[in-house]
Design an enzyme around this catalytic site. Structure first.
Site, PDB file in Angstrom:
ATOM      1  N   ASP A 257      -8.191   2.421   5.848  1.00  0.00           N
ATOM      2  CA  ASP A 257      -6.967   2.245   5.071  1.00  0.00           C
ATOM      3  C   ASP A 257      -7.348   2.412   3.596  1.00  0.00           C
ATOM      4  O   ASP A 257      -8.531   2.438   3.247  1.00  0.00           O
ATOM      5  CB  ASP A 257      -6.326   0.884   5.336  1.00  0.00           C
ATOM      6  CG  ASP A 257      -4.849   0.880   4.938  1.00  0.00           C
ATOM      7  OD1 ASP A 257      -4.438   1.767   4.158  1.00  0.00           O
ATOM      8  OD2 ASP A 257      -4.103   0.004   5.399  1.00  0.00           O
TER       9      ASP A 257
HETATM   10  C1  BGC Z   1      -1.209   1.287   3.840  1.00  0.00           C
HETATM   11  C2  BGC Z   1      -1.354   2.420   4.835  1.00  0.00           C
HETATM   12  C3  BGC Z   1      -0.952   3.710   4.185  1.00  0.00           C
HETATM   13  C4  BGC Z   1      -1.794   3.930   2.964  1.00  0.00           C
HETATM   14  C5  BGC Z   1      -1.494   5.222   2.236  1.00  0.00           C
HETATM   15  C6  BGC Z   1      -1.889   1.578   2.528  1.00  0.00           C
HETATM   16  O1  BGC Z   1      -1.485   0.649   1.575  1.00  0.00           O
HETATM   17  O2  BGC Z   1      -1.703   0.089   4.395  1.00  0.00           O
HETATM   18  O3  BGC Z   1      -0.575   2.163   5.975  1.00  0.00           O
HETATM   19  O4  BGC Z   1      -1.057   4.756   5.108  1.00  0.00           O
HETATM   20  O5  BGC Z   1      -1.560   2.855   2.055  1.00  0.00           O
HETATM   21  O6  BGC Z   1      -0.286   5.169   1.584  1.00  0.00           O
END
Ligand code: BGC
Length: 711
Positions: A257
């Protein structure tokens, strides 16, 4: 032969023109090719041309949403987009009823259709990797991302996620199942460890990921922010190596993530292929010395690159433009998919005196009140927040349906202008739309169980003025209704219905569509009755300190909160049915304007343990309008050697029926339907003996029941 390779510096527009001239505009959906010796050879050849430093560079993302390009091997950058309820990162889009709303449809065909639409939306925006679906379990109604995820049940999640991923990937876009694993609350998500026993993990929290990998062959997985049993997901050998790669045979890309990596060496050695959004830890500064000292093997780095390259080659990303001119950025076709999702997911929970459906010919005046009635609330907040071109609010949807001859009064709060109260009192109906929004239910924080401030009072006041008050709630799960539920005749739960939500609410209120959704989560009376409530916060006495080295090379300590999953298997309806207590509205429940009956259950009296068991029954629409019911099959294991939940969902079928129509349904149960995870033996086992099969249309309404003996 390879337009991207030969034209690495062209802008997107000149590339488009080049393709136009080359007559290549018929690029169409392109599912990934199976791995082949040619792909394998090409991936190895690409690696052979890279220095160690170049290899390490490719382990980190760039510009927030891209993989890193490498011109020396003609490797372009590949684009990503968030995805839970729409392809959102690159401008306005189609916003769908996704996540928990998709789960409320219980419709596997629709899940595939939604996946295909998202895949097309991605191709229209040149997106290679779609950062969804999210499949974490709705353990607690407070979790800020429940709206993006699916349900409280592992079987339902697994059943929906497989066609969804197949739909996305059939369009030539790699889906990314997330967040692996146990991201079940947003509160303190970077520093909380989900401390959970292996049986609970295997039976409740992992099956949707397992199905995504083993059945849908998902091509990317995203590790979560939280720790699992004290170890960050991005360096968790049990999750990433033992399960994902080992047991499940995952062949795709495991990414972090965004900023969920804490230790470059540990991440590289424990399965992480790609650090997003940038190589703060998996970089040359950390990894070159580690390779030189033997802490990290170069072959391990090669293995990560092979996974990236194989995935990219499998999809043809290096050989064809990802932008597909056949797919529209503004898609009229996908608007109808968005409407279908909303119509299938909006759940009718109370309809006293059959106040609904309203007769559009009899309604002359209608009052629409509340903050969620206008502007449209299409989704929750955070990285999934999709901005639709023209979202339809509840006010607009109702006005469009009723036309010019009906008087519509709208107010965001309690109407207090001269004459307005009388007006509300005399309206043929009041639609009172309350609940959460992208500002109050969102990624990064958990929400309250009570409605936002003032909304309980608003409902009480309006219901006292006009008894024909229809409450609609926007939320990713249950809320506290105790102050007013007995004072209103109708409760409609809309979840986050996407851009066509207002149209769908209107069609359901006025009987143009029979409500067909079923709750994918149990609705509690109060937060303290939820089985996870006692285990939601860690005890400060259990806090530990994690000593790490930060991205700047300096020592960095984190205080880790340990969330003990003492509720174990007792999530949602497993708790309610095992304790014999009743929630406010049970899992699987939802009203319709027609009635259904179940009959002719046929279960073999006995079968060999591990063999497939076919269960058949009839479903009849006994009412006078066409509708759809969800037949749900629950298995109980009264002779198990270990404690098991009283009943567990192991099959379902959505059945559409005309008035008076009967349809036979057969559900096939495989060995897993009867098994539990035997922790000492480290395997799924079936204890021979009696099992009970129950069939009905909620976890508490199972009119058909029969026993089967497995030997
Ligand atoms: C989230 C993810 C997301 C990523 C990119 C993170 O804050 O937890 O689910 O895909 O950001 O935007």
């Amino acid at each position: 032969m390879n337009s991207f390779k030969s034209l690495p510096n062209l802008s997107a527009f000149s590339l488009f023109l080049a393709l136009l001239l080359a007559g290549c505009l018929s690029v169409s959906a392109q599912a990934p090719a199976p791995d082949s010796p040619a792909i394998e050879a090409q991936a190895h050849a690409m690696i052979a041309k890279l220095t160690l430093e170049q290899k390490i560079e490719l382990l980190g993302g760039v510009d927030n949403m891209f993989t890193r390009p490498m011109p020396s091997i003609s490797l372009p950058q590949f684009k990503m987009s968030d995805a839970s309820v729409g392809v959102r990162t690159w401008g306005p889009t189609t916003a769908y009823a996704g996540g928990v709303a998709l789960a409320a449809t219980w419709d596997t065909d629709f899940a595939r259709k939604l996946g295909e639409s998202l895949g097309r939306d991605a191709r229209a925006r040149n997106v290679n990797f779609l950062l969804g679906p999210g499949v974490n379990i709705a353990r607690s109604p407070l979790s800020g991302r429940n709206f993006e995820y699916l349900s409280e049940d592992p079987f339902l999640n697994a059943a929906l996620v497989v066609p969804f991923i197949e739909g996305v990937q059939s369009q030539g876009v790699a889906a990314t199942v997330k967040h692996f694993a146990l991201n079940d609350q947003e509160f303190n998500r970077h520093n909380a460890s989900a401390d959970v026993d292996e049986r609970t993990m295997r039976e409740i929290y992992l099956p949707a990921f397992e199905a995504a990998v083993t059945k849908a062959h998902v091509d990317a997985v995203m590790d979560s922010y939280n720790l699992v049993n004290g170890v960050h997901s991005t360096q968790n050998d049990f999750l990433n190596l033992k399960l994902l790669r080992g047991e499940w045979g995952f062949q795709g890309v495991l990414m972090s993530d965004w900023d969920a990596t804490y230790d470059g060496v540990a991440a590289v050695n424990n399965g992480l292929d790609l650090e997003m959004p940038s190589p703060k830890f998996m970089n040359a500064k950390n990894l070159v010395p580690a390779v030189q000292s033997g802490q990290v093997k170069e072959s391990t780095i090669n293995e990560h690159l092979l996974r990236l390259f194989r995935t990219e080659l499998r999809y043809g990303f290096t050989d064809r433009p990802q932008f597909d001119p056949a797919d529209s950025t503004y898609s009229v076709r996908d608007r109808s998919v968005a409407l279908q999702g909303a119509l299938e997911s909006i759940t009718l929970l109370k309809n006293e005196g059959n106040l609904l459906p309203l007769d559009p010919h009899k309604v002359k005046s209608i009052a629409i009140i509340g903050p969620d009635a206008y502007p449209a609330v299409t989704g929750g907040g955070g990285s999934s927040e999709a901005h639709a071109f023209e979202p339809v609010s509840i006010v607009t949807g109702i006005a469009n349906l009723l036309g010019p001859d009906v008087h519509i009064f709208y107010s965001a709060g309690i109407p207090d202008g001269p004459g307005q109260k009388e007006l509300v009192a005399q309206a043929d109906a009041v639609i009172l739309s309350v609940g959460f929004s992208a500002a109050t239910e969102r990624e990064g924080a958990d929400r309250t169980f009570t409605l936002p401030p003032g909304e309980d009072a608003l409902i009480e006041t309006v219901a006292a003025i006009n008894p024909r008050t229809i409450v609609t709630i926007t939320a990713g799960g249950g809320v506290d209704t105790s102050r007013w539920l007995d004072k209103v005749p109708v409760l409609l739960h809309t979840w986050y219905p996407g851009q066509e939500g207002g149209t769908a609410v209107a069609q359901i209120l006025f009987g143009q569509h029979d409500p067909e959704a079923k709750l994918p989560v149990s609705f509690d009376r109060s937060w303290d009755q939820n089985p996870s409530s006692k285990w939601y916060n860690g005890d400060p006495k259990d806090n530990t300190t994690l000593h790490t080295i930060g991205a700047d090379g300096q020592p960095k300590d984190y205080t880790i909160e340990h969330i003990k999953y003492g509720d174990k298997l007792m999530v949602g309806y497993r708790y309610w049915t095992t304790t014999g207590k009743h929630p406010l509205f049970p899992f699987g429940f939802g009203l319709s304007y027609t009635t259904f009956s179940f009959s002719k259950l046929d279960v073999p009296a006995s079968a060999a343990s591990g063999s497939a068991v076919n269960v058949s029954f009839d479903v009849t629409n006994a009412g006078s309008v066409a509708g759809a019911d969800v037949a749900q099959l629950y298995v109980s294991d009264p002779s198990a050697q270990v404690d098991r939940p009283e009943r567990e969902l192991k099959g379902f079928a959505k059945v559409r029926l005309d008035p008076g129509e009967t349809r036979p349904v057969t559900i096939s149960l495989d060995a897993r339907a009867f098994s539990y995870w035997d922790e000492p033996g480290q395997k799924w086992i079936i204890d021979p003996g009696k099992f009970t099969i129950r069939v009905g249309d909620s976890s508490e309404n199972t009119p058909l029941q029969a026993d089967i003996d497995l030997h």
